[in-house]
Design an enzyme around this catalytic site. Sequence first.
Site, PDB file in Angstrom:
ATOM      1  N   THR A 116       0.828  -1.205   0.000  1.00  0.00           N
ATOM      2  CA  THR A 116       0.000   0.000   0.000  1.00  0.00           C
ATOM      3  C   THR A 116       0.868   1.262   0.000  1.00  0.00           C
ATOM      4  O   THR A 116       2.015   1.229   0.455  1.00  0.00           O
ATOM      5  CB  THR A 116      -0.897  -0.012   1.252  1.00  0.00           C
ATOM      6  OG1 THR A 116      -1.472   1.279   1.434  1.00  0.00           O
ATOM      7  CG2 THR A 116      -0.114  -0.332   2.524  1.00  0.00           C
ATOM      8  N   ASP A 117       0.280   2.367  -0.445  1.00  0.00           N
ATOM      9  CA  ASP A 117       0.997   3.657  -0.372  1.00  0.00           C
ATOM     10  C   ASP A 117       1.078   4.174   1.069  1.00  0.00           C
ATOM     11  O   ASP A 117       1.840   5.094   1.353  1.00  0.00           O
ATOM     12  CB  ASP A 117       0.324   4.712  -1.273  1.00  0.00           C
ATOM     13  CG  ASP A 117      -1.116   5.037  -0.890  1.00  0.00           C
ATOM     14  OD1 ASP A 117      -1.670   4.382   0.019  1.00  0.00           O
ATOM     15  OD2 ASP A 117      -1.688   5.961  -1.499  1.00  0.00           O
ATOM     16  N   GLU A 118       0.295   3.556   1.981  1.00  0.00           N
ATOM     17  CA  GLU A 118       0.252   4.077   3.348  1.00  0.00           C
ATOM     18  C   GLU A 118       1.589   3.905   4.074  1.00  0.00           C
ATOM     19  O   GLU A 118       1.854   4.564   5.074  1.00  0.00           O
ATOM     20  CB  GLU A 118      -0.896   3.436   4.129  1.00  0.00           C
ATOM     21  CG  GLU A 118      -2.210   3.647   3.397  1.00  0.00           C
ATOM     22  CD  GLU A 118      -3.463   3.359   4.203  1.00  0.00           C
ATOM     23  OE1 GLU A 118      -3.411   3.393   5.433  1.00  0.00           O
ATOM     24  OE2 GLU A 118      -4.501   3.103   3.565  1.00  0.00           O
ATOM     25  N   LYS A 178       2.355  -3.272   7.295  1.00  0.00           N
ATOM     26  CA  LYS A 178       2.622  -3.454   5.861  1.00  0.00           C
ATOM     27  C   LYS A 178       4.061  -3.038   5.538  1.00  0.00           C
ATOM     28  O   LYS A 178       4.751  -3.685   4.753  1.00  0.00           O
ATOM     29  CB  LYS A 178       1.631  -2.643   5.011  1.00  0.00           C
ATOM     30  CG  LYS A 178       0.190  -3.139   5.043  1.00  0.00           C
ATOM     31  CD  LYS A 178      -0.002  -4.539   4.480  1.00  0.00           C
ATOM     32  CE  LYS A 178       0.167  -4.613   2.973  1.00  0.00           C
ATOM     33  NZ  LYS A 178      -0.214  -5.962   2.458  1.00  0.00           N
ATOM     34  N   TYR A 212      -1.702  -0.472  10.998  1.00  0.00           N
ATOM     35  CA  TYR A 212      -1.852  -1.136   9.692  1.00  0.00           C
ATOM     36  C   TYR A 212      -0.658  -0.832   8.804  1.00  0.00           C
ATOM     37  O   TYR A 212       0.007  -1.745   8.292  1.00  0.00           O
ATOM     38  CB  TYR A 212      -3.158  -0.700   9.007  1.00  0.00           C
ATOM     39  CG  TYR A 212      -3.212  -1.037   7.524  1.00  0.00           C
ATOM     40  CD1 TYR A 212      -3.194  -2.361   7.088  1.00  0.00           C
ATOM     41  CD2 TYR A 212      -3.258  -0.028   6.549  1.00  0.00           C
ATOM     42  CE1 TYR A 212      -3.219  -2.671   5.721  1.00  0.00           C
ATOM     43  CE2 TYR A 212      -3.289  -0.330   5.195  1.00  0.00           C
ATOM     44  CZ  TYR A 212      -3.270  -1.649   4.784  1.00  0.00           C
ATOM     45  OH  TYR A 212      -3.287  -1.961   3.444  1.00  0.00           O
TER      46      TYR A 212
HETATM   47  P1  NAD Z   1      -9.596  -7.433   2.235  1.00  0.00           P
HETATM   48  O1  NAD Z   1      -9.578  -7.144   3.703  1.00  0.00           O
HETATM   49  O2  NAD Z   1     -10.821  -7.155   1.440  1.00  0.00           O
HETATM   50  O3  NAD Z   1      -9.236  -8.973   1.997  1.00  0.00           O
HETATM   51  C1  NAD Z   1      -8.212  -9.630   2.696  1.00  0.00           C
HETATM   52  C2  NAD Z   1      -8.344 -11.123   2.422  1.00  0.00           C
HETATM   53  O4  NAD Z   1      -7.300 -11.789   3.138  1.00  0.00           O
HETATM   54  C3  NAD Z   1      -9.669 -11.720   2.927  1.00  0.00           C
HETATM   55  O5  NAD Z   1     -10.208 -12.583   1.951  1.00  0.00           O
HETATM   56  C4  NAD Z   1      -9.263 -12.491   4.187  1.00  0.00           C
HETATM   57  O6  NAD Z   1     -10.088 -13.610   4.437  1.00  0.00           O
HETATM   58  C5  NAD Z   1      -7.844 -12.902   3.823  1.00  0.00           C
HETATM   59  N1  NAD Z   1      -7.042 -13.146   5.031  1.00  0.00           N
HETATM   60  C6  NAD Z   1      -6.912 -12.343   6.117  1.00  0.00           C
HETATM   61  N2  NAD Z   1      -6.129 -12.931   7.046  1.00  0.00           N
HETATM   62  C7  NAD Z   1      -5.739 -14.134   6.522  1.00  0.00           C
HETATM   63  C8  NAD Z   1      -4.919 -15.184   6.991  1.00  0.00           C
HETATM   64  N3  NAD Z   1      -4.356 -15.142   8.215  1.00  0.00           N
HETATM   65  N4  NAD Z   1      -4.699 -16.244   6.181  1.00  0.00           N
HETATM   66  C9  NAD Z   1      -5.260 -16.299   4.957  1.00  0.00           C
HETATM   67  N5  NAD Z   1      -6.076 -15.342   4.472  1.00  0.00           N
HETATM   68  C10 NAD Z   1      -6.311 -14.273   5.241  1.00  0.00           C
HETATM   69  O7  NAD Z   1      -8.326  -6.649   1.655  1.00  0.00           O
HETATM   70  P2  NAD Z   1      -8.146  -5.898   0.263  1.00  0.00           P
HETATM   71  O8  NAD Z   1      -8.651  -4.526   0.390  1.00  0.00           O
HETATM   72  O9  NAD Z   1      -8.617  -6.777  -0.830  1.00  0.00           O
HETATM   73  O10 NAD Z   1      -6.545  -5.813   0.236  1.00  0.00           O
HETATM   74  C11 NAD Z   1      -5.776  -6.862  -0.322  1.00  0.00           C
HETATM   75  C12 NAD Z   1      -4.310  -6.492  -0.245  1.00  0.00           C
HETATM   76  O11 NAD Z   1      -4.074  -5.265  -0.929  1.00  0.00           O
HETATM   77  C13 NAD Z   1      -3.810  -6.264   1.192  1.00  0.00           C
HETATM   78  O12 NAD Z   1      -2.512  -6.782   1.291  1.00  0.00           O
HETATM   79  C14 NAD Z   1      -3.808  -4.751   1.342  1.00  0.00           C
HETATM   80  O13 NAD Z   1      -2.831  -4.339   2.271  1.00  0.00           O
HETATM   81  C15 NAD Z   1      -3.448  -4.319  -0.072  1.00  0.00           C
HETATM   82  N6  NAD Z   1      -3.948  -2.992  -0.483  1.00  0.00           N
HETATM   83  C16 NAD Z   1      -5.262  -2.652  -0.311  1.00  0.00           C
HETATM   84  C17 NAD Z   1      -5.716  -1.403  -0.743  1.00  0.00           C
HETATM   85  C18 NAD Z   1      -7.167  -0.997  -0.620  1.00  0.00           C
HETATM   86  O14 NAD Z   1      -7.501   0.169  -0.903  1.00  0.00           O
HETATM   87  N7  NAD Z   1      -8.066  -1.874  -0.243  1.00  0.00           N
HETATM   88  C19 NAD Z   1      -4.816  -0.512  -1.346  1.00  0.00           C
HETATM   89  C20 NAD Z   1      -3.479  -0.898  -1.494  1.00  0.00           C
HETATM   90  C21 NAD Z   1      -3.064  -2.151  -1.075  1.00  0.00           C
HETATM   91  P1  TYD Z   2     -10.609   4.222   4.433  1.00  0.00           P
HETATM   92  O1  TYD Z   2     -11.571   3.798   3.383  1.00  0.00           O
HETATM   93  O2  TYD Z   2     -10.681   3.597   5.781  1.00  0.00           O
HETATM   94  O3  TYD Z   2      -9.150   4.053   3.805  1.00  0.00           O
HETATM   95  P2  TYD Z   2      -7.694   4.530   4.374  1.00  0.00           P
HETATM   96  O4  TYD Z   2      -7.815   4.944   5.780  1.00  0.00           O
HETATM   97  O5  TYD Z   2      -6.912   3.278   4.233  1.00  0.00           O
HETATM   98  O6  TYD Z   2      -7.263   5.628   3.460  1.00  0.00           O
HETATM   99  O7  TYD Z   2     -10.733   5.797   4.641  1.00  0.00           O
HETATM  100  C1  TYD Z   2     -10.595   6.699   3.548  1.00  0.00           C
HETATM  101  C2  TYD Z   2     -10.680   8.109   4.119  1.00  0.00           C
HETATM  102  O8  TYD Z   2     -12.015   8.306   4.638  1.00  0.00           O
HETATM  103  C3  TYD Z   2      -9.739   8.348   5.305  1.00  0.00           C
HETATM  104  O9  TYD Z   2      -9.259   9.691   5.260  1.00  0.00           O
HETATM  105  C4  TYD Z   2     -10.628   8.160   6.518  1.00  0.00           C
HETATM  106  C5  TYD Z   2     -12.000   8.639   6.034  1.00  0.00           C
HETATM  107  N1  TYD Z   2     -13.165   7.975   6.685  1.00  0.00           N
HETATM  108  C6  TYD Z   2     -14.176   8.745   7.265  1.00  0.00           C
HETATM  109  O10 TYD Z   2     -14.125  10.000   7.240  1.00  0.00           O
HETATM  110  N2  TYD Z   2     -15.212   8.093   7.856  1.00  0.00           N
HETATM  111  C7  TYD Z   2     -15.298   6.742   7.908  1.00  0.00           C
HETATM  112  O11 TYD Z   2     -16.281   6.201   8.515  1.00  0.00           O
HETATM  113  C8  TYD Z   2     -14.262   5.959   7.291  1.00  0.00           C
HETATM  114  C9  TYD Z   2     -14.311   4.465   7.317  1.00  0.00           C
HETATM  115  C10 TYD Z   2     -13.216   6.623   6.678  1.00  0.00           C
END
Ligand code: NAD
Ligand code: TYD
Length: 348
Positions: A130-132, A159, A155
């Site tokens: 992630t970019d975070e 990561k 988080y």
């Molecule tokens: P998500 O939370 O929707 O899905 C995570 C999946 O991992 C789920 O299916 C869960 O069951 C599985 N999982 C969790 N713990 C596990 C374990 N111990 N063993 C096996 N499986 C397990 O997450 P997402 O949003 O799809 O993110 C996927 C990846 O992309 C993550 O690594 C996250 O850090 C990264 N990512 C997400 C975003 C975003 O905006 N969602 C952006 C950048 C990177």
């Molecule tokens: P989120 O979807 O949790 O992603 P991330 O924190 O990983 O960027 O949140 C996106 C933005 O929205 C973040 O600045 C937090 C804000 N946010 C709210 O204002 N209210 C909410 O209930 C949630 C879940 C997020």
Amino acid sequence: MKILITGGAGFIGSHVVRLFLNKYPDYEIFNLDALTYAGNLENLKDIESKENYTFLKADINNIEEVEDLFEKYNFSKVIHLAAESHVDRSISDPLVFVKTNVIGTMNLMNAALKNWKGNFQDKLFYHISTDEVYGTLGETGLFTETTAYDPNSPYSASKASSDHFVRAYGETYGLPYVISNCSNNYGPNQFPEKLIPLFINNIVNNKSLPVYGDGKYTRDWLFVKDHAEAIDLAFHCGENNETYNIGGFNEWQNIDLIHLLCKIMDKKLDRNNGDSAKLITYVKDRPGHDKRYAIDAGKINKELGWKPSVTFEEGLEKTIDWYLNNKGWLKNVTNGAYKDYYQKQYKR
Ligand code: NAD
Ligand code: TYD
């Protein structure tokens, strides 16, 4: 090619699994997922009967389980998405983030090293991040691949740690790896704890929209299918031991995004313009809330030719349509444990 995709029942993982199964019928795809609250096999209903697909219910925190699977199937490549992924949950329960995101990642790499026995020909460990990890930006500037890591939430710290371990395994043991760091994703199948699906669900149910702090936090949004395409490219064409930043070239302050979402929802739900925006409620800020994320995706654009295919307005409309057409999915995932989470997080 036998590819192990972890976290394939989650949001981004399910789009990656679908893309690979449809695009590469010659590959064998193994989806390893523990099915935590965020994992949902309903996300994969349309492809679960494909011949080149196998679902493996397993936990990456269990090293014996992971090693046994490597021994049984001899995966040659890994795309690792399984993780705990929500910042707010990491604030209330940080330890599980260390377990899954750090130890789980190391378990997978250790099992791969054991199975590959120093023969790295045609092997790859692709780690999705992630970019975070870069922390927060001020008013200007963009995260590049060389920006120093500076994570602020449990988080992002977990990561960042896993990214460091992947690089260290590359340097120390010769593990061939690729890492990509992506901005905020949105789209179908995202669990309604993240901003966009949470607010869509709340608007549908006429519940308040909890905006953290002053709402002037900025995120760079990317449609999930464009992220899956970028992963496909980096997986096939990325250089070993390189990092690629992936982003939407699409920065929005939360409050502006929320107003746009409300406007589209009013139209879709046949409500008067302004009705949904009345649900906006400013609430206590998230601790350690990063002010601004924005990605410079120039490297993957120049080197691999990737760019997003949909505009934010198009992507948002597709996303809203998906949630409105899949109310059963929303209902299923917001039953039971979700209610407890919501009560604890939002005190309502
Ligand atoms: P998500 O939370 O929707 O899905 C995570 C999946 O991992 C789920 O299916 C869960 O069951 C599985 N999982 C969790 N713990 C596990 C374990 N111990 N063993 C096996 N499986 C397990 O997450 P997402 O949003 O799809 O993110 C996927 C990846 O992309 C993550 O690594 C996250 O850090 C990264 N990512 C997400 C975003 C975003 O905006 N969602 C952006 C950048 C990177
Ligand atoms: P989120 O979807 O949790 O992603 P991330 O924190 O990983 O960027 O949140 C996106 C933005 O929205 C973040 O600045 C937090 C804000 N946010 C709210 O204002 N209210 C909410 O209930 C949630 C879940 C997020």
